[in-house]
Design a protein around this motif. Structure first.
Motif, PDB file in Angstrom:
ATOM      1  N   GLY A  18     119.448  30.082  -1.361  1.00 48.14           N
ATOM      2  CA  GLY A  18     119.447  30.866  -0.132  1.00 48.14           C
ATOM      3  C   GLY A  18     119.809  29.972   1.028  1.00 48.14           C
ATOM      4  N   ASN A  51     117.168  32.359  11.319  1.00 47.87           N
ATOM      5  CA  ASN A  51     117.295  33.424  10.334  1.00 47.87           C
ATOM      6  C   ASN A  51     117.295  32.820   8.937  1.00 47.87           C
ATOM      7  N   TRP A  52     116.678  33.496   7.994  1.00 48.24           N
ATOM      8  CA  TRP A  52     116.730  33.020   6.616  1.00 48.24           C
ATOM      9  C   TRP A  52     116.909  34.203   5.670  1.00 48.24           C
ATOM     10  N   SER A  53     117.548  33.911   4.553  1.00 44.16           N
ATOM     11  CA  SER A  53     117.815  34.951   3.568  1.00 44.16           C
ATOM     12  C   SER A  53     117.809  34.333   2.175  1.00 44.16           C
ATOM     13  N   ASN A 103     114.766  39.506  -2.177  1.00 39.81           N
ATOM     14  CA  ASN A 103     115.391  39.795  -0.880  1.00 39.81           C
ATOM     15  C   ASN A 103     114.490  39.357   0.273  1.00 39.81           C
ATOM     16  N   SER A 143     113.632  37.749   3.538  1.00 44.05           N
ATOM     17  CA  SER A 143     114.427  37.482   4.739  1.00 44.05           C
ATOM     18  C   SER A 143     113.521  37.445   5.956  1.00 44.05           C
ATOM     19  N   GLU A 162     113.551  36.719  10.620  1.00 43.08           N
ATOM     20  CA  GLU A 162     114.169  36.347  11.888  1.00 43.08           C
ATOM     21  C   GLU A 162     113.094  35.819  12.815  1.00 43.08           C
ATOM     22  N   ASP A 180     110.333  40.010   5.902  1.00 41.66           N
ATOM     23  CA  ASP A 180     110.410  41.113   4.947  1.00 41.66           C
ATOM     24  C   ASP A 180     110.544  40.582   3.531  1.00 41.66           C
ATOM     25  N   SER A 181     109.850  41.250   2.610  1.00 47.83           N
ATOM     26  CA  SER A 181     110.003  40.985   1.190  1.00 47.83           C
ATOM     27  C   SER A 181     109.791  42.313   0.457  1.00 47.83           C
TER      28      SER A 181
END
Length: 489
Positions: free
Chosen positions: A119, A133-135, A163, A165, A167, A181-182
């Motif tokens: 990621g 931001n991370w993903s 998934n 992610s 911010e 979020d997960s």
């Protein structure tokens, strides 16, 4: 409350370090971004060491990267076979490898976690702002090894995020906005704390976190700091929500195995610190629990569970509202559970408990180090209102409401009857029938049925068939009456 206060204060410290570490992104090459990142990280107490680097112009690949705190390089270190750094205009992206290790040493236990999935983390920073931001399409962390004195501890741990992610936007002056979020989260663990093996596993859908705060740089543990922060406009709001959640836990207690299976359809926690006060609400719907200890097994379903807390955080000359509310609605024990107390006759009937009370109170000293360590209580309560009391078992119910004002405060009257005035009204419907059912089921001896009915009739006044009402009044002279008469005991 103190735990939340410490967390907020700690977050403010981490935020200030983040600016020191990452305030470097400009429109420049990946090589320059890499150099600046290491420099700023070192200024913030984080060391980034590497072997060789390969400069590809718009990107750079660093090999054998090690990231660790300068103050405790043996406590935790991330070991990456490579790290790709990309310059994207005014932003920088750190592309993580498909697999890397994190090694921690705590209390002589060396644990190695292997993180897989890959990621990226992208940031755009200046001296005043940070956008992060991370993903991670799929991230999994597994405890690959755990040893003490070179002997395995047999601990286990696994965490999976689908998934994953997030911010983050922060400003040096103290503004912070965070979203995580997960959609699918799962974990499992196993360890022995010295009292017997414990293990568990859980899955969670639609995990979501939102945090917004202002003037976080004003927060510290010093007395009066929180008041100064509120005066400057500080606030913090947190929301944590999750969809369908299931869990299994196992542990040993006194040689007996305790097993619990739980499931919740949806849960939400919201908390805020604003305008000199703290408030928190939480709720869970369609809660199910099943398990037991040794040969004893049982369970229950709960349609809805709620809790709410409100309290002042600063000293004021006037009273401030406080609240405590909890509710468990439509609790239905299984027949197995009822059988443990020989109450099978009540199978299928629901139990509900709702308690909602407010108070008028004041803090007498500011929060911070040493709070509550003085000779006098750090707060005072001048009034209590029972907004809702509701207890239902099948067709029987006890409800109540009312309030009382204390002239000198409750804490100042400790050891003596408080001076005040107020009135409460309680209604018991179906109480006589309920006592009869308890006797028929053998839950209370027949010779105590008369005593129970006498107590109910002594404290209540009949207003309808199997409906008793009690009006409790407190007078300024200290008298306490029930339905106009002194207490019968």
């Amino acid at each position: 409350m103190f735990a939340r206060f410490s967390i907020v204060a700690g977050t403010a410290g981490v935020l200030s370090v983040s600016f020191v570490a990452l305030a470097a992104a400009q429109d420049y090459s990946a090589k320059t971004a890499w150099t600046e990142l290491r420099t700023r990280a070192r200024d913030g107490g984080i060391m980034i060491a590497s072997g060789s680097t390969q400069d590809l112009g718009g990107s750079l690949i660093a090999s054998n990267v090690r990231i660790f705190p300068e103050s405790g390089p043996q406590e935790i270190v991330a070991i990456l076979p490579e790290l790709r750094v990309e310059s994207r205009g005014g932003a920088v992206a750190l592309v993580l490898p498909p697999s890397f290790d994190v090694v921690s040493t705590v209390d002589d236990v060396i644990r190695t976690f292997t993180v897989t999935g890959g990621g990226e983390v992208a940031y755009d920073a200046s001296a005043e702002t940070l956008a992060l931001n991370w993903s991670f399409p799929m991230m999994r962390a597994i405890l690959a090894s755990s040893t003490r004195a070179r002997q395995p501890t047999n601990e286990t741990f696994s965490l999976g995020l689908t998934n994953f992610s997030g911010e983050l936007h922060a400003e040096r002056e103290g503004r912070l906005d965070l979203i995580i979020d997960s959609p699918q989260t799962e974990y499992s663990f196993g360890f022995d704390p010295g009292t017997g093996w414990q293990s568990g596993e859980a899955t969670m859908a639609d995990f979501h976190v939102e945090l917004a705060a202002e003037e976080m740089d004003m927060i510290s543990n010093e007395a009066g700091a929180l008041r100064a922060a509120f005066d400057a406009g500080f606030f913090a709001r947190l929301r944590i929500a999750a969809g369908q959640t299931t869990g299994i836990s196992n542990q040993m207690l006194g040689g007996a195995a305790i097993v619990m299976n739980t499931a919740v359809a949806q849960s939400v926690l919201e908390a805020e610190m604003v305008d000199g006060a703290f408030s928190m609400t939480s709720s869970a719907s369609d809660y199910r629990i099943q398990g037991g200890m040794g040969p004893m097994r049982g369970g229950a379903t709960i349609a809805n569970a709620e809790m709410a807390v409100t309290a002042p955080l600063v000293v004021t000359p006037e009273n401030q509202p406080a609240r405590l509310m909890f509710a468990f609605r439509d609790v239905v024990p299984t027949e197995q559970t009822l059988a443990m107390i020989n109450a099978q006759a009540f199978a299928g009937e629901s139990i509900s408990i709702v308690f909602d009370a407010t108070a008028q109170m004041r803090l007498l000293e500011e929060l911070g180090d040493g709070f509550g360590s003085g000779a006098r209580p750090p707060f005072e309560i001048y009034g209590v209102t029972l907004d809702t009391l509701e207890t239902r078992v099948g067709d029987a119910s006890l409800t109540g409401s009312g309030g009382v004002d204390f002239f000198d405060g409750v804490m100042a009257s400790m050891g003596n009857p408080p001076r005040g005035a107020g009135r409460f009204v309680f209604d018991l419907i179906g109480g006589q029938t309920f006592v009869g059912r308890l006797a028929e089921a053998g839950l209370i001896p027949q010779d105590q049925v008369f005593f129970a009915q006498m107590m109910m009739n002594g404290l209540g006044q009949a207003v309808a068939e199997d409906h008793l009402r009690s009006e409790v009044e407190l007078y300024p002279d200290g008298r306490l009456t029930v339905n106009g008469a002194p207490l019968p005991f």
